[in-house]
Design a protein around this motif. Structure first.
Motif, PDB file in Angstrom:
ATOM      1  N   UNK A 165       0.841  -1.206   0.000  1.00  0.00           N
ATOM      2  CA  UNK A 165       0.000   0.000   0.000  1.00  0.00           C
ATOM      3  C   UNK A 165       0.877   1.257   0.000  1.00  0.00           C
ATOM      4  N   UNK A 166       1.924   1.262   0.852  1.00  0.00           N
ATOM      5  CA  UNK A 166       2.833   2.415   0.897  1.00  0.00           C
ATOM      6  C   UNK A 166       3.508   2.642  -0.447  1.00  0.00           C
ATOM      7  N   UNK A 167       3.741   1.557  -1.168  1.00  0.00           N
ATOM      8  CA  UNK A 167       4.374   1.671  -2.494  1.00  0.00           C
ATOM      9  C   UNK A 167       3.360   2.058  -3.567  1.00  0.00           C
ATOM     10  N   UNK A 168       2.104   2.128  -3.186  1.00  0.00           N
ATOM     11  CA  UNK A 168       1.066   2.549  -4.145  1.00  0.00           C
ATOM     12  C   UNK A 168       0.684   1.471  -5.145  1.00  0.00           C
ATOM     13  N   UNK A 169       0.919   0.214  -4.786  1.00  0.00           N
ATOM     14  CA  UNK A 169       0.601  -0.879  -5.727  1.00  0.00           C
ATOM     15  C   UNK A 169      -0.712  -1.547  -5.292  1.00  0.00           C
ATOM     16  N   UNK A 170      -1.719  -1.543  -6.156  1.00  0.00           N
ATOM     17  CA  UNK A 170      -2.983  -2.199  -5.787  1.00  0.00           C
ATOM     18  C   UNK A 170      -2.792  -3.710  -5.657  1.00  0.00           C
TER      19      UNK A 170
END
Ligand code: AHR
Length: 394
Positions: A165-170
């Motif tokens: 989530x922190x990496x912005x990956x769904x």
């Protein structure tokens, strides 16, 4: 995993998605960066400045031949621009423990083909959660566009899903569920209602007994469970335990067959030895059922529905392989609760919609039925809903 088509690659042999100098890719990467920064809660104004800078650089470089050349990717190779439009999907699969799982893997490979615009990075966890956590971390390092996780068990995902989530990956969860306090850690889940599957098979058994005049308290059942802590095990075991309490069935023993034929045979053999009056073996998947049938036959008994005549009834789940359907046709497996493995196109559709900005429902359940050669029950009713039984012809 054998038979993998082009486009499938494990970590050792993977091709890392390379950088692009095209305008489109720069914009896409800018949007991805925006998504990540949003997660880090950086102020909007900073994000807008960075996006503008990216767009200006992209426009300045557009049309300049030296800047549209292929560039070295992070694995040292080169790539052409067509690769740059590929959507990179990291898929952490449970393993290859069952026919269902193999079919599920093939479904994902077909759906996420290069022809359809995907690069699929498939990692087989060999039924170990620690391998899945490592795989997810590697997907994050590679900055994949989407992570698809088929979790081996439900617990213990919060930390690594937080990292994604922190990496912005769904993250899309498929098949079994994850148990988490924070539902924002994943985009959506798609799979089977495993408890409903258990209820349907147990309702079939209830209806069968009442049709054949078998009194409930004469049933001595052993449960060959799935991998302990997996949603499929939790749901199917609960379906049986609740039905046994309601109907007055005796559950003589429960132990995990780990969804494999070998373990299913071993556990069933042990139970038949300890409990000579067992007359129903409830197997939490078909591969365990194959092992259970072997154990029953090795003990000099017959797998079948004629409980009063001394046969041992085998119940099962999946209905994926020809072997399982053949066993049902021959009456060796009395009833199979369908578990549909064909999630590839479903997950691909979710990703396609996400690409276009359409959010999926949080939980998506697939519809399933029952299979049996016994013609006396053509549907079962669970909590007011009817479910068909496909009668397998002789
Ligand atoms: O989670 C789905 C279950 O996992 C299937 O029933 C089983 O065969 C598989 O291994």
């Amino acid at each position: 995993m054998s038979g993998a088509p082009d486009g499938f690659c494990g970590f050792c042999e993977s091709q890392i998605a390379s950088e692009s100098k095209t305008t489109e890719t720069k914009v896409r990467r800018g949007l991805k960066l925006y998504r990540k920064m949003k997660n880090y809660k950086i102020r909007n104004v900073t994000i807008i400045c960075i996006l503008c800078a990216l767009l200006m650089t992209a426009c300045a470089s557009n049309g300049s031949p030296e800047n549209t050349q292929d560039t070295a990717s992070s694995d040292g190779g080169t790539s052409d621009t067509s690769d740059q439009d590929m959507i990179v999907v990291g898929f952490s699969q449970v393993g290859a423990e069952s026919d269902w799982r193999k079919e599920n893997t093939q479904s994902m490979i077909k759906a996420f083909s290069a022809e359809r615009g995907y690069e699929l990075i498939l990692e087989d966890a060999q039924q170990k959660q620690s391998n899945q956590i490592t795989a997810i971390r590697t997907f994050i390092q590679r900055d994949v566009d989407y992570i698809v996780l088929a979790p081996v068990t439900e617990e213990g995902w919060d930390t690594v899903l937080g990292e994604a989530k922190d990496a912005g990956i769904p993250v899309i969860i498929v098949d079994r569920k994850v148990a988490t306090q924070d539902e924002d850690l994943f985009t959506c889940w798609i799979g089977s209602d495993f408890e409903l599957e258990g209820k349907k098979v147990c309702t079939w058994l209830t209806d069968f007994c009442s049709k054949k005049g078998i009194t409930p308290d004469t049933l001595n059942i052993v449960d060959i469970q799935g991998t302990i802590g997996a949603s499929a095990q939790i749901g199917r075991t609960k379906g049986l335990v609740d039905a046994a309490a309601k109907n007055g069935w005796n559950i003589s023993g429960m132990a995990s067959g780990e969804y494999t034929q070998a373990k299913g045979r071993e556990v069933t053999a042990g139970f038949l030895n300890r409990f000579p009056d067992v007359n129903v073996v409830y197997c939490e998947n078909d591969n365990e059922a194959f092992g259970a049938i072997e154990a029953i036959e090795a003990a000099g008994k017959k797998a079948g529905s004629d409980i009063a005549g001394g046969e041992i009834m085998v119940l099962s789940f999946d209905g994926v392989s020809e072997e399982a359907i053949e066993d049902a046709r021959e009456g060796k497996i009395s009833c199979i609760g369908e578990c549909n493995p064909l999630h590839g196109p479903r997950v691909e559709k979710i990703i396609r919609n996400l690409q276009q900005g359409t959010a999926p429902d949080k939980y998506i359940y697939v519809e399933e039925e029952l299979f049996s050669a016994d013609q006396s029950i053509t549907s079962v009713e669970v909590e007011g809903n009817g479910y068909p039984v496909t009668i397998i012809g002789q």
